[in-house]
Design a protein around this motif. Structure first.
Motif, PDB file in Angstrom:
ATOM      1  N   SER A  83       0.853  -1.178   0.000  1.00  0.00           N
ATOM      2  CA  SER A  83       0.000   0.000   0.000  1.00  0.00           C
ATOM      3  C   SER A  83       0.893   1.234   0.000  1.00  0.00           C
ATOM      4  O   SER A  83       2.106   1.148   0.219  1.00  0.00           O
ATOM      5  N   TYR A  84       0.284   2.393  -0.234  1.00  0.00           N
ATOM      6  CA  TYR A  84       1.055   3.611  -0.481  1.00  0.00           C
ATOM      7  C   TYR A  84       0.542   4.724   0.420  1.00  0.00           C
ATOM      8  O   TYR A  84      -0.668   4.896   0.598  1.00  0.00           O
ATOM      9  N   ARG A  85       1.491   5.477   0.990  1.00  0.00           N
ATOM     10  CA  ARG A  85       1.160   6.574   1.907  1.00  0.00           C
ATOM     11  C   ARG A  85       1.909   7.822   1.478  1.00  0.00           C
ATOM     12  O   ARG A  85       2.853   7.764   0.694  1.00  0.00           O
ATOM     13  N   ALA A 145      -2.620   7.984   3.836  1.00  0.00           N
ATOM     14  CA  ALA A 145      -1.915   6.732   4.083  1.00  0.00           C
ATOM     15  C   ALA A 145      -2.757   5.541   3.644  1.00  0.00           C
ATOM     16  O   ALA A 145      -3.975   5.539   3.735  1.00  0.00           O
ATOM     17  N   GLY A 146      -2.085   4.502   3.170  1.00  0.00           N
ATOM     18  CA  GLY A 146      -2.723   3.218   2.975  1.00  0.00           C
ATOM     19  C   GLY A 146      -3.613   3.098   1.769  1.00  0.00           C
ATOM     20  O   GLY A 146      -4.612   2.384   1.823  1.00  0.00           O
ATOM     21  N   VAL A 147      -3.291   3.754   0.643  1.00  0.00           N
ATOM     22  CA  VAL A 147      -4.112   3.596  -0.548  1.00  0.00           C
ATOM     23  C   VAL A 147      -3.504   2.507  -1.435  1.00  0.00           C
ATOM     24  O   VAL A 147      -2.346   2.125  -1.290  1.00  0.00           O
ATOM     25  N   SER A 148      -4.303   2.004  -2.369  1.00  0.00           N
ATOM     26  CA  SER A 148      -3.833   0.987  -3.310  1.00  0.00           C
ATOM     27  C   SER A 148      -2.971   1.631  -4.388  1.00  0.00           C
ATOM     28  O   SER A 148      -2.958   2.860  -4.563  1.00  0.00           O
ATOM     29  N   PHE A 149      -2.276   0.787  -5.155  1.00  0.00           N
ATOM     30  CA  PHE A 149      -1.502   1.318  -6.280  1.00  0.00           C
ATOM     31  C   PHE A 149      -2.419   2.025  -7.268  1.00  0.00           C
ATOM     32  O   PHE A 149      -2.080   3.095  -7.786  1.00  0.00           O
ATOM     33  N   ARG A 150      -3.570   1.434  -7.558  1.00  0.00           N
ATOM     34  CA  ARG A 150      -4.509   2.053  -8.494  1.00  0.00           C
ATOM     35  C   ARG A 150      -4.831   3.485  -8.054  1.00  0.00           C
ATOM     36  O   ARG A 150      -4.777   4.426  -8.862  1.00  0.00           O
ATOM     37  N   GLU A 200       4.292  -7.386 -10.401  1.00  0.00           N
ATOM     38  CA  GLU A 200       3.014  -7.878  -9.869  1.00  0.00           C
ATOM     39  C   GLU A 200       2.816  -7.600  -8.380  1.00  0.00           C
ATOM     40  O   GLU A 200       1.736  -7.128  -7.980  1.00  0.00           O
ATOM     41  N   PRO A 201       3.810  -7.827  -7.504  1.00  0.00           N
ATOM     42  CA  PRO A 201       3.575  -7.532  -6.082  1.00  0.00           C
ATOM     43  C   PRO A 201       3.351  -6.050  -5.790  1.00  0.00           C
ATOM     44  O   PRO A 201       2.680  -5.708  -4.816  1.00  0.00           O
ATOM     45  N   TRP A 202       3.902  -5.185  -6.618  1.00  0.00           N
ATOM     46  CA  TRP A 202       3.728  -3.749  -6.418  1.00  0.00           C
ATOM     47  C   TRP A 202       2.326  -3.284  -6.822  1.00  0.00           C
ATOM     48  O   TRP A 202       1.766  -2.375  -6.216  1.00  0.00           O
ATOM     49  N   LEU A 203       1.780  -3.900  -7.877  1.00  0.00           N
ATOM     50  CA  LEU A 203       0.539  -3.404  -8.480  1.00  0.00           C
ATOM     51  C   LEU A 203      -0.700  -4.081  -7.927  1.00  0.00           C
ATOM     52  O   LEU A 203      -1.773  -3.482  -7.923  1.00  0.00           O
ATOM     53  N   GLN A 204      -0.593  -5.354  -7.576  1.00  0.00           N
ATOM     54  CA  GLN A 204      -1.709  -6.216  -7.172  1.00  0.00           C
ATOM     55  C   GLN A 204      -2.559  -6.627  -8.370  1.00  0.00           C
ATOM     56  O   GLN A 204      -2.829  -7.798  -8.567  1.00  0.00           O
ATOM     57  N   GLU A 205      -2.977  -5.685  -9.189  1.00  0.00           N
ATOM     58  CA  GLU A 205      -3.669  -6.026 -10.430  1.00  0.00           C
ATOM     59  C   GLU A 205      -3.456  -4.906 -11.442  1.00  0.00           C
ATOM     60  O   GLU A 205      -3.286  -3.750 -11.051  1.00  0.00           O
TER      61      GLU A 205
END
Length: 439
Positions: free
Chosen positions: A5-7, A19-24, A65-70
């Motif tokens: 996740s990204y902060r 804090a804590g948003v997805s890559f998308r 793939e682990p960075w993006l999730q989808e």
């Protein structure tokens, strides 16, 4: 939330803020809501078989793939294969130096890796949503053309590109102003730092709250993650050439520090690197910071140089680097500032010694290697990132080498294309009105 996740860099404790948003979410937003840059909450370890992937596309998908999730799996492989459909050759020079040519994409710059990948990810995430994003991008030379080309014609995206008047080469300006669907090019009466400030101001301007904006500069974490890939590919290629060799030093021509940040993230995930060399031109805030002679964020105005894509006095990614690595930076990175005269001499020496024509940015990286070796006594093999094709700098090449720059059919084709550009003052209010009018 599974995976990374990204902060915000301004909310390091993970409290309020973004804090804590997805890559998308991080990709589509560009900047965090508090004006900070998105940071990963952790760095995934490289997949065990990254060296044996067999192709750039297979390696890229496994690493991302682990960075993006989808997207994931075959869908991600197809997306990467479409975005990065050009070679990444490693060219040996004398004295255990290896040039990593990153300029074989459509706009002859390393920026094609990040811009083309993030454009396709953004378009995929927006598909079917009914949303359209305006991509704001400030450029000191190569970013803008890579973004304009990479995003052109994608249904859910348009680009507003700002560049400083009289501070890019003629060839670069032709690339920046070539007419493309969904592109508005703005020539700003000011410096790159002015362009960058205007872009940042737009993201936090309450009067633009109703205009969906995102970024494609290296302030967007989505630009940096694909840039890890060529570091991995280059090290794997070097290990195939030298199977029992030491870990290399990697010289990174640097301006806004996004390229260096990508390399440091790859190293944090397990890429073997002895040290990074931050190779700057006269805009040498970061080398001086590493040397302990200036305080954090004590930036100065931009100086115009021959290696203009690195003409950044206030590098945005310093905030991200400082938040991620802090006091470790001076152990991980060694810095050098190289003036124009020395850049020209290095271009000449490289051609005489190796028959290799380097662009001025690459020449700064080559000079940094020699300075580092002299200062440290470290004779580890050196990878030098060649960030732009020398054909983009015909005047500099002719002056340094006394011979014409190599010809690029892609650049020659631009001469016959229609172009369009609007000239504006370095005023955030002017940009606001343009964005509101176009919304």
């Amino acid at each position: 939330m599974n995976g990374v996740s990204y902060r915000s860099s301004r909310d390091p404790g993970g409290g309020t803020g973004s804090a804590g948003v997805s890559f998308r979410e991080a990709l589509l937003a560009g900047l965090a809501g508090d004006g900070g840059l998105y940071l990963p909450d952790r760095v995934p370890s490289l997949p065990a078989a990254w060296r044996e992937s067999g192709s750039f596309t297979a390696m890229a998908a496994a690493v991302l793939e682990p960075w993006l999730q989808e997207p994931a799996g075959s869908e991600l492989r197809e997306l990467v294969a479409e975005a990065i459909d050009f070679p990444v050759p490693l060219v040996p020079l004398s004295r255990e130096r290896y040039v990593v040519e990153l300029f074989h994409g459509p706009t002859l710059s390393f920026k094609d890796f990040g811009a083309r990948t993030m454009a396709r990810l953004m378009d995929r995430y927006l598909a079917g949503s009914g949303r359209t994003l305006t991509i704001l991008v400030a450029t000191s030379g190569d970013t803008g053309s890579a973004v304009a080309d990479g995003f052109a014609g994608l249904e859910n995206l348009r680009v507003v590109l700002l560049y400083p008047m009289d501070k890019v080469s003629d060839v670069q300006e032709r690339q920046l102003t070539a007419a493309r669907p969904g592109l508005l090019s703005l020539r700003v009466r000011g410096s790159f730092d002015d362009c960058q400030r205007m872009v940042k101001a737009a993201f936090v301007d309450p009067l633009l709250a109703g205009v969906p904006l995102s970024s494609a500069n290296s302030i967007n974490i989505g630009r940096l993650l694909p840039q890890q890939l060529y570091y991995l590919w280059a090290v794997a290629e070097l290990e195939r050439l030298r199977p029992t060799g030491d870990a290399p030093v990697i010289s990174v021509p640097s301006g806004n520090l996004g390229n260096l940040t990508a390399g440091l993230l790859a190293a944090a995930g397990g890429l073997p690197v002895a040290r990074f060399l931050a190779a700057h031109n006269a805009n040498d805030y970061f080398p001086r910071f590493l040397g302990g002679t200036v305080a954090p964020f004590a930036f100065r105005e931009t100086a115009a140089t021959l290696s203009n894509a690195m003409d950044v006095g206030a590098p945005s990614n310093f905030e991200r680097l400082h938040a991620l690595f802090g006091a470790e930076l001076s152990d991980l990175v060694w810095g050098a500032g190289v003036d124009d005269q020395t850049t020209m001499r290095r271009m000449e020496a490289t051609f005489i010694d190796d028959g290799y024509i380097a662009c001025p940015h690459t020449a700064v990286g080559l000079e940094a290697v020699d300075r580092y070796r002299a200062a440290s006594g470290d004779d580890a093999p050196a990878l030098i990132l060649a960030t732009a094709h020398p054909a983009k700098f015909p005047v500099v090449v002719q002056s340094a080498l006394g011979r014409p720059a190599p010809v690029s059919p892609r650049l020659e084709a631009l001469r016959g294309r229609p172009s369009h550009v609007d000239e504006i003052e370095a005023d955030p209010g002017v940009l606001r009105e343009l964005l509101l009018t176009a919304a």
